[in-house]
Design a protein around this motif. Structure first.
Motif, short mmCIF file in Angstrom:
data_model
loop_
_atom_site.label_atom_id
_atom_site.label_comp_id
_atom_site.label_asym_id
_atom_site.label_seq_id
_atom_site.Cartn_x
_atom_site.Cartn_y
_atom_site.Cartn_z
N VAL A 49 0.85 -1.20 0.00
CA VAL A 49 0.00 0.00 0.00
C VAL A 49 0.88 1.25 0.00
CG1 VAL A 49 -1.68 1.34 1.34
CG2 VAL A 49 -1.98 -1.14 1.08
N HIS A 63 -9.03 1.78 -3.29
CA HIS A 63 -10.05 0.88 -2.75
C HIS A 63 -9.56 -0.56 -2.79
CE1 HIS A 63 -13.86 3.58 -3.36
NE2 HIS A 63 -12.85 4.22 -2.83
N TYR A 64 -10.09 -1.35 -1.85
CA TYR A 64 -9.76 -2.77 -1.81
C TYR A 64 -10.96 -3.58 -2.30
CZ TYR A 64 -8.67 -7.40 0.06
OH TYR A 64 -8.44 -8.74 0.18
N MET A 78 -6.84 -3.72 6.49
CA MET A 78 -7.08 -2.87 5.32
C MET A 78 -7.83 -1.59 5.69
SD MET A 78 -5.93 -3.68 2.54
CE MET A 78 -5.13 -5.01 1.72
N VAL A 82 -6.60 1.61 3.42
CA VAL A 82 -7.19 2.05 2.15
C VAL A 82 -8.33 3.03 2.41
CG1 VAL A 82 -6.54 -0.10 0.97
CG2 VAL A 82 -8.82 0.11 2.00
N PHE A 85 -13.85 0.29 0.13
CA PHE A 85 -13.97 -1.15 -0.10
C PHE A 85 -15.00 -1.40 -1.19
CE2 PHE A 85 -12.18 -0.74 4.04
CZ PHE A 85 -11.34 -1.83 4.19
N GLU A 284 -9.60 0.42 -7.81
CA GLU A 284 -9.96 -0.68 -6.90
C GLU A 284 -9.07 -1.86 -7.23
OE1 GLU A 284 -13.92 -2.02 -7.64
OE2 GLU A 284 -13.67 -1.93 -9.79
N GLY A 286 -7.48 -5.75 -5.97
CA GLY A 286 -7.62 -6.92 -5.12
C GLY A 286 -6.27 -7.60 -5.00
N LEU A 289 -2.96 -5.83 -4.06
CA LEU A 289 -2.75 -5.43 -2.67
C LEU A 289 -2.37 -6.60 -1.77
CD1 LEU A 289 -5.69 -2.90 -2.08
CD2 LEU A 289 -3.29 -2.44 -2.60
#
Ligand SMILES: *Cc1c(COP(=O)(O)O)cnc(C)c1O
Length: 408
Positions: A49, A63-64, A78, A82, A85, A284, A286, A289
């Protein structure tokens, strides 16, 4: 011998044993009490991050995408790292709420949202990324019944895709989002319904390693957002530019040149058209990260030879790591990075296949890789296990059950 994927940076050996989160994996296995075990390194997630924050323009929020790994302790980590979500089901909504995440930071995409999922999201104040006109009308109707102002965004099916991406999510006929040409009319309908207009979600693909392709797609997303905002005549409060940053899983894969992506986006942000001047932007992510932070650990139960080939039979398998077995969206099976965790700094001594305990030839974690000689009781590690592992594998297959998971 077949090549193995590249082991991600940040993993070392201490007295021969793989170290994760500052301790040898043998310690974590002892603490967990059993194998197989997923270990997720909090430090590697924090480092990733931090790297993104340095490389990307400040204006870009991060965003995650929860579907990559919804393990609750990881979500709590997270939450401090971040800015938002992205969820894709009512089940994920319940998970993020249980983790104490503020629903105002959450957006919900995904085709086929049921009325009860729309209802729960609207009550909670989650932003809905609308996937069709029909879904928009259902959401507006449900909000009216509830007497709540819904927060609505539109997922645009872009007329381009992310070149070189492992999974294309845009360009042509897709079940995701609303075709770009029909978006302006729906924006006007959403705005005139009295909903809180949240903007666009433009997701063109996933698992790309080519930084210029990613930058080009982000540029196209900005152009498309500007054009659609102009045509719809409504200001654009927010624009989710999608994600797509991949990680190296296979031999020959190299990491994304993050600095290049950041520079190209910063240049674009400096010359945004007027219609996007006030817009807030996010990406965003996934797997980028969390993917490389995770290691899947299984124990060698049997060591066999068949027709001159060595098989290390483990207590793990595709029921926890479907992707590593090559059965989750890959056409040609290639080896994930893997190693003998209890002989992590030992030289290659033999060719062996690491297999799981399931009674199917699909259950292979490494095919004819080069490893030090492993014996019964040794631990094996499959890397890149932090995303689409535990939650994206058929844990109930053959009655095996789920693996243990630890954030360390
Ligand atoms: C799956 C998905 C993501 C995350 O993809 P990664 O490849 O893990 O980064 C992000 N956004 C949407 C809409 C998705 O469907």
């Amino acid at each position: 011998m077949k090549p193995l994927g590249p082991i991600p940076a940040g993993f070392e050996a201490a007295r021969g044993v793989l170290v994760v989160g500052g301790r040898p994996v043998t310690d974590w296995v002892e603490q967990a009490g059993d194998t197989p075990l997923f270990l997720y390194s909090a430090n590697l997630v924090r480092r990733r991050v931090a790297d993104i924050r340095v490389a990307m323009p400040e204006r870009l929020a991060l965003h995650y995408a929860v579907k990559a790994n919804p393990f609750p302790p990881l979500l709590s980590l997270m939450d401090g790292l971040v800015d938002g979500f992205d969820i894709a089901s009512g089940g994920e909504l319940a998970i993020v709420r249980a983790a104490g995440i503020d629903p105002a930071q959450v957006s919900f995409a995904g085709p086929g949202k049921r009325d009860r999922e729309l209802d729960a999201a609207i009550r909670a104040g989650v932003t809905l990324n609308l996937e069709s006109e029909a879904e928009a009308r259902r959401a507006i109707g449900i909000a009216e019944t509830l007497g709540v102002t819904p927060r609505l965004a539109i997922r645009v099916n872009p007329d381009f895709d992310l070149k070189g991406s492992g999974m294309k999510m845009g360009g042509g006929a897709k079940p995701f989002g609303i075709d770009a040409a029909r978006v302006p009319e729906l924006v006007r309908e959403v705005v005139s319904s009295g909903a809180e207009w949240r903007g666009f979600h433009i997701f063109a693909g996933s698992q790309a390693l080519d930084a210029s392709a990613i930058a080009e797609t982000q540029g196209q997303a900005l152009d498309l957002a500007a054009r659609l905002a102009e045509e719809s005549g409504a200001a654009l409060p927010h624009c989710n530019l999608g994600g797509g940053l991949g990680i190296p899983y296979f031999p020959g894969d190299t990491p994304v040149d993050l600095a290049l992506v950041g520079e190209r986006l910063a240049e674009r942000f400096e010359r945004l058209p007027d219609v996007l001047h006030e817009t807030a932007f996010c990406i965003e992510l996934g797997r980028y990260l969390v993917g490389e932070s995770g290691v899947y650990i299984a124990r060698v139960i049997d060591r066999k030879e068949s027709h001159g080939e060595v098989f290390l039979v483990t207590d793990g398998g595709l029921h926890h790591q479907l992707a590593a077995s090559g059965n989750f969206g890959t056409v040609v099976r290639r080896n994930y990075p893997s190693a003998i965790a209890t002989r992590f700094d030992a030289p290659v001594e033999e060719e062996a296949s690491i297999v799981g305990c399931l009674c199917t030839p699909l259950d292979k974690l490494a095919d004819k890789g080069g490893f030090p000689r492993a014996e019964v009781g040794d631990l094996v590690a499959v890397f890149c296990a932090g995303a689409y592992g535990a939650s994206a594998s058929p844990a109930q297959f053959l009655g095996q059950g789920a693996a243990l998971e630890m954030l360390v």
